[in-house]
Design a protein around this motif. Structure first.
Motif, PDB file in Angstrom:
ATOM      1  N   GLY A  77      25.356  -8.864  35.191  1.00  0.00           N
ATOM      2  CA  GLY A  77      25.838 -10.075  35.842  1.00  0.00           C
ATOM      3  C   GLY A  77      24.741 -10.573  36.528  1.00  0.00           C
ATOM      4  O   GLY A  77      24.280 -11.842  36.458  1.00  0.00           O
ATOM      5  N   PRO A 105      29.327  -9.134  25.038  1.00  0.00           N
ATOM      6  CA  PRO A 105      29.490 -10.633  25.738  1.00  0.00           C
ATOM      7  C   PRO A 105      30.802 -11.233  25.461  1.00  0.00           C
ATOM      8  O   PRO A 105      31.343 -11.407  24.238  1.00  0.00           O
ATOM      9  CB  PRO A 105      28.417 -11.698  25.319  1.00  0.00           C
ATOM     10  N   TYR A 106      31.573 -11.664  26.673  1.00  0.00           N
ATOM     11  CA  TYR A 106      32.745 -12.338  26.436  1.00  0.00           C
ATOM     12  C   TYR A 106      32.790 -13.638  26.959  1.00  0.00           C
ATOM     13  O   TYR A 106      32.566 -13.875  27.976  1.00  0.00           O
ATOM     14  CB  TYR A 106      33.645 -11.386  27.080  1.00  0.00           C
ATOM     15  N   GLY A 107      33.094 -14.644  26.216  1.00  0.00           N
ATOM     16  CA  GLY A 107      32.899 -15.992  26.301  1.00  0.00           C
ATOM     17  C   GLY A 107      33.452 -16.509  27.657  1.00  0.00           C
ATOM     18  O   GLY A 107      32.967 -17.144  28.588  1.00  0.00           O
ATOM     19  N   ALA A 108      34.711 -16.321  27.771  1.00  0.00           N
ATOM     20  CA  ALA A 108      35.543 -16.669  28.950  1.00  0.00           C
ATOM     21  C   ALA A 108      35.161 -16.260  30.174  1.00  0.00           C
ATOM     22  O   ALA A 108      35.318 -16.853  31.192  1.00  0.00           O
ATOM     23  CB  ALA A 108      36.958 -16.229  28.720  1.00  0.00           C
ATOM     24  N   GLY A 109      34.411 -15.259  30.388  1.00  0.00           N
ATOM     25  CA  GLY A 109      33.861 -14.585  31.466  1.00  0.00           C
ATOM     26  C   GLY A 109      32.606 -15.062  31.916  1.00  0.00           C
ATOM     27  O   GLY A 109      32.013 -14.737  33.105  1.00  0.00           O
ATOM     28  N   LEU A 110      31.938 -15.716  31.168  1.00  0.00           N
ATOM     29  CA  LEU A 110      30.522 -16.299  31.316  1.00  0.00           C
ATOM     30  C   LEU A 110      30.276 -17.256  32.310  1.00  0.00           C
ATOM     31  O   LEU A 110      29.466 -17.471  32.896  1.00  0.00           O
ATOM     32  CB  LEU A 110      29.770 -16.550  30.034  1.00  0.00           C
ATOM     33  N   GLU A 111      31.313 -18.075  32.329  1.00  0.00           N
ATOM     34  CA  GLU A 111      31.456 -19.338  32.921  1.00  0.00           C
ATOM     35  C   GLU A 111      31.265 -18.957  34.419  1.00  0.00           C
ATOM     36  O   GLU A 111      30.711 -19.792  35.239  1.00  0.00           O
ATOM     37  CB  GLU A 111      32.441 -20.255  32.749  1.00  0.00           C
ATOM     38  N   ASP A 112      31.901 -17.876  34.908  1.00  0.00           N
ATOM     39  CA  ASP A 112      31.869 -17.530  36.291  1.00  0.00           C
ATOM     40  C   ASP A 112      30.508 -17.632  36.740  1.00  0.00           C
ATOM     41  O   ASP A 112      30.239 -17.364  37.945  1.00  0.00           O
ATOM     42  CB  ASP A 112      32.865 -16.528  36.559  1.00  0.00           C
ATOM     43  N   LEU A 113      29.529 -17.014  36.000  1.00  0.00           N
ATOM     44  CA  LEU A 113      28.256 -16.887  36.348  1.00  0.00           C
ATOM     45  C   LEU A 113      27.356 -17.944  36.222  1.00  0.00           C
ATOM     46  O   LEU A 113      26.152 -17.845  36.272  1.00  0.00           O
ATOM     47  CB  LEU A 113      27.597 -15.421  35.566  1.00  0.00           C
ATOM     48  N   ALA A 116      27.562 -21.685  30.449  1.00  0.00           N
ATOM     49  CA  ALA A 116      28.581 -22.168  29.594  1.00  0.00           C
ATOM     50  C   ALA A 116      28.477 -21.290  28.250  1.00  0.00           C
ATOM     51  O   ALA A 116      27.310 -21.049  27.837  1.00  0.00           O
ATOM     52  CB  ALA A 116      28.480 -23.524  29.462  1.00  0.00           C
ATOM     53  N   PRO A 117      29.607 -20.767  27.720  1.00  0.00           N
ATOM     54  CA  PRO A 117      29.606 -20.117  26.530  1.00  0.00           C
ATOM     55  C   PRO A 117      28.993 -20.635  25.295  1.00  0.00           C
ATOM     56  O   PRO A 117      28.472 -20.004  24.418  1.00  0.00           O
ATOM     57  CB  PRO A 117      30.936 -19.715  26.209  1.00  0.00           C
TER      58      PRO A 117
ATOM     59  N   ARG B 454      37.720 -13.994  34.383  1.00  0.00           N
ATOM     60  CA  ARG B 454      37.636 -12.977  33.272  1.00  0.00           C
ATOM     61  C   ARG B 454      36.097 -12.369  33.278  1.00  0.00           C
ATOM     62  O   ARG B 454      35.221 -13.032  33.868  1.00  0.00           O
ATOM     63  CB  ARG B 454      37.678 -13.650  31.911  1.00  0.00           C
ATOM     64  N   PRO B 455      36.102 -10.968  32.713  1.00  0.00           N
ATOM     65  CA  PRO B 455      34.680 -10.487  32.823  1.00  0.00           C
ATOM     66  C   PRO B 455      33.803 -10.987  31.840  1.00  0.00           C
ATOM     67  O   PRO B 455      34.172 -11.389  30.889  1.00  0.00           O
ATOM     68  CB  PRO B 455      34.973  -8.950  32.594  1.00  0.00           C
ATOM     69  N   ALA B 546      30.899  -8.526  37.193  1.00  0.00           N
ATOM     70  CA  ALA B 546      29.716  -8.470  37.606  1.00  0.00           C
ATOM     71  C   ALA B 546      29.748  -7.726  39.208  1.00  0.00           C
ATOM     72  O   ALA B 546      30.737  -8.039  39.730  1.00  0.00           O
ATOM     73  CB  ALA B 546      28.865  -9.583  37.649  1.00  0.00           C
TER      74      ALA B 546
END
Lengths: 271, 546
Positions: A77, A105-113, A116-117, B454-455, B546
């Protein structure tokens, strides 16, 4: 009376002729890129930015290691948040084994970090050698012209030798992209990387006054230890990531960790 | 109606209609119809070990060899060697009878799969003459040589070249050239003629037996009973009564052999729209030489692609080894390209990344570069505006894909599915279009439905955990995953995701929880099923935050 370490080391040596020093600087220049304000990504935490000389240098290699195996998600993260801050696509290269163990890597979760996927190119490599090769290619592509990757994240499970990190460092130095090496265990071997972070997860602050079990986990917190730094002091910080503002905060509710040692004659000599 | 001089696609450029002659039947028979694949451990001559094979044969001298197979309830000979044939043995003879005549007969059982592989290998090799090659199982190969013969100095020299080369590999063969497939097969199997001149099909076929028309055995027997033995007997008979009595197949086969009705060749592989090839007087073996040849061939393809305004998406290199082995290496690109240096660079990565190194043996004597897939590509304007930007990343994707394989270099595409593992899919970056990829729709859904976080990493398969929940339908208080115990200090959920109940094996309901353990690690867990269910629902760990 205490003497400054610099003077103590410098005084016995005869003064070097200017030409020799200038030559030496030129020779070493590619390995020690100058950090300027526009080539650094600031964390927004004054103490950490000061230790890094303004922020995380782009065009350089940084190692991010999980404090222990179970904290790889936290290290991932942290690396992704940093990678997302540089403009352009991210190339994430991982060994098959790492993907099987730690998840893909999981696209839907990347945005929170903050990533953008669409910006991600995920590469799976069978061996660590392929990971290093692909990283070097990606960094060369970033140096090749505009439109190349803005960040290259390599995930390695085993060890990595000095030659490999030096090659990656040099490749990163030719461009402006951020080279990150994500490692599953803290490493002790020498490395040519500009910095090495040990990242662990830290318990988050429960949401205001609620029963912990009933309220969800708060914003993620990282316990970040800077254990190698070519250009400045080391230190440890607690960082909280605000996913709405997309920035790091220093949590207010905690005692700050031990202050970074500004003056470290021994480490300076050995680092 | 298409006459015997019909035009076939040729092998340089695209659909160049310069051919005049078509159809060549090539058959091998003789010593044994399927000589050695049936021999135990005998190396396949298609792999160039003809000498070894010959040694194997001579070790079992006297060369009284036969291959047998079970036909009905009888073990029969299906092929015999030349010596055995001279000794009175014939295919179709019972094995017991053959053994009684020649007690020293060496018999091997038939292996159809190996025969088929051998024939495929030879057909692959025959691609050096023309890209249109078809199998005439079990023991024939058809080549469409329209427009190719002049490259070998005419039909006769092509035939001689092919016959000599295949004989060098250790096969006995019969080859013939004719304007129709039917006539070519008849010439190779039922006559001594090598080349049937265009227009002479009728005169050539007339004296041949009816079996030469590729008719089923019972039909031939029925025709024989009424006194029709040769093709000549049939040609001028009134057509309607013949069809009424013997069915439409008879006249169709006759018309096809005479060229009155077209019969297309069904090639083994689709013909590449563009190809260029280079023959070498002296075989090449070094990788640099191969790469140089690739660049040279690509430079010859470039004007052809340019003229039609296309760029290559998939390119195949075919290398013919002197000993008959054919090696195919393909690369795909994410950009449509026709730049020779770029194509060479892609092949360099591909050759470096080959799991089994390029084994040149005694060298390659023919290299061919085919564009398997081409798409429209407008003429390029160099280095103006933003078009160069995406190109840099595409080049990287192509390099990585060429070396690691295109399935390993992926982009993530959003799918219209609720199940987390189906909601995002990794597709080869060369196939995916950079840009939105469905994420805009996902974001809209996420805002509208207020989906929980989502993770960033999802396990390939949910891993079972042992979990204890304080209340039914509540989050677990502790769980064990990969042998480590985690105490849950904070939890959020459940987020219920119904599986595809409208399908038969859609699965059950999942309740997802986001939990944090005592050390601050966060996980995405789910309970498969409800507590009302029996047996008690299982818990799984699906991802890490994370």
């Amino acid at each position: 009376m205490l003497e400054s370490p610099d003077r103590e080391l410098a005084s016995p040596a005869p003064p070097a002729p200017q030409g020799v020093l200038a030559n030496l600087r030129r020779t070493l220049a590619p390995e020690f890129p100058q950090i300027t304000a526009d080539s650094a990504l600031a964390f927004g935490i004054p103490a950490l930015d000061a230790a890094l000389g303004g922020g995380l240098a782009t065009g350089a290699l940084h190692e991010i290691a999980a404090a222990r195996e179970a904290e790889i998600p936290a290290a991932t993260g942290f690396a992704l948040i940093l990678a997302a801050r540089n403009r352009g696509p991210l190339v994430w290269i991982a060994e098959d084994m790492a993907l099987a163990e730690n998840g893909a890597p999981y696209g839907a979760g990347l945005e929170d970090l903050g990533l953008a996927p669409e910006r991600l190119i995920a590469v799976a490599a069978a061996k660590s050698r392929d990971v290093l090769w692909a990283m070097e290619e990606a960094l060369a592509s970033a140096a090749g012209g505009p439109g190349g990757p803005g960040a290259v994240l390599g995930e390695i499970r085993g060890g990595i030798d000095l030659t490999a990190t030096r090659r990656l460092s040099l490749a990163a130095g030719r461009g402006r992209s951020l080279a990150l090496l994500l490692r599953s265990t803290p490493a002790t071997e020498p490395s040519a990387a500009a910095t090495r972070f040990l990242v662990g997860a830290a318990p988050s602050r429960p949401l205001s006054g609620a029963i912990p079990m009933a309220s969800g986990p708060g914003p993620p917190r990282f316990c970040v230890r800077l254990v190698r730094n070519r250009r400045g002091p080391l230190g440890a910080w607690m960082l909280e990531f605000d996913r709405v503002e997309q920035r790091f905060n220093a949590p207010a509710d905690r005692e700050s960790l031990a202050e970074a040692a500004r003056d470290r004659p021994r480490q300076a000599a050995s680092a | 109606m298409i006459g015997p001089n019909r035009k076939y696609p040729t092998w340089t450029g695209r659909g160049c209609p310069s051919g005049a002659r078509a159809g060549e039947g090539l058959e091998r028979f003789g010593e044994a119809r399927t000589p050695h694949p049936a021999l135990p451990r005998a190396p396949s001559p298609a792999r160039g070990e003809g000498a070894e094979r010959a040694a194997t044969w001579s070790n079992i001298s006297p060369a009284f060899l036969a291959i047998s197979a079970k036909r009905g309830n009888v073990e029969e000979l299906v092929a015999v060697s030349a010596a055995a044939e001279r000794g009175g043995l014939r295919p179709g003879m019972a094995l017991a009878q053959a053994r009684a005549m020649h007690p020293d007969l060496a018999v091997f059982s038939e292996d159809r799969a190996a025969d088929r592989r051998l024939l495929e290998g030879i057909a692959e090799w025959c691609q050096r003459y023309t890209p249109l090659v078809a199998l005439d199982a079990p023991d024939g190969i058809l080549l469409d040589i329209a427009g190719c013969a002049h490259l070998f100095g005419g039909e006769q020299s092509l035939l001689d070249d092919l016959t000599a080369r295949i004989a060098d590999f250790g096969f006995t063969l019969r080859a013939a050239i004719a304007s129709t497939i039917g006539a070519a097969i008849a010439a190779s199997r039922h006559s001594a003629a090598a080349i049937v001149a265009p227009g002479a099909e009728r005169a050539f076929l007339a004296p041949l037996p009816l079996a030469a028309l590729r008719l089923p055995g019972d039909l031939v027997a029925a025709l024989t009973r009424v006194g029709l033995k040769r093709i000549d007997d049939l040609i001028d008979l009134p057509r309607a009564p013949l069809t009424a009595r013997f069915g439409p197949q008879l006249l169709r086969q006759l018309d096809r052999a005479l060229g009155r009705e077209p019969e297309p060749l069904q090639p083994r592989a689709p013909v590449a729209p563009y190809l260029a090839e280079q023959r070498f007087a002296e075989p090449i073996a070094r990788e640099e030489d191969v790469l140089r040849v690739i660049e040279k061939l690509a430079a010859r393809l470039e004007p052809m692609l340019e003229r039609r305004g296309e760029g290559a998406r998939k390119i195949e290199l075919v290398l013919f080894r002197t000993d008959g082995v054919v090696r195919r290496i393909a690369v795909a690109t994410s950009r449509r390209m026709r730049d020779p240096a770029g194509i060479r660079a892609l092949f360099r990565e591909r050759l470096d990344g080959l799991a089994d190194a390029l084994d040149p043996g005694f060298g390659f004597d023919l290299a061919r570069l085919c564009v398997l897939l081409a798409e429209p590509l407008a003429a390029e304007q160099i280095d103006l505006g933003a078009s160069g930007h995406a190109a840099e990343l595409d080049r990287l994707v192509d390099r990585l894909s060429a070396r690691l394989g295109s399935r390993r270099v992926t982009r993530i595409v959003a799918q219209d599915a609720h199940l987390p593992e189906l909601a995002a899919m990794r597709v080869p970056a060369q196939a995916a279009v950079a840009g939105d990829n469905g994420w805009a729709a996902f974001r809209a859904l996420r805002c509208a439905a207020d989906l929980a976080p989502r993770p960033p990493r999802l396990l390939v398969k949910p891993e079972p955990i042992e979990a204890i929940a304080a209340v039914p339908d509540g989050p677990p208080v502790r769980f064990r995953w990969r042998r480590a115990l985690h105490e849950v200090v904070a939890a959020e959920g459940p987020e219920r995701i119904e599986c595809a109940w409208w399908t038969e094996d859609g699965g059950g309901t999942r309740d997802y929880f986001r939990v944090e353990d005592q050390s601050g690690c966060r996980f995405w867990l789910f309970r498969a099923g409800l507590y009302r269910a029996i047996p008690a629902p299982a818990w799984f760990l699906h991802g890490m935050f994370a």
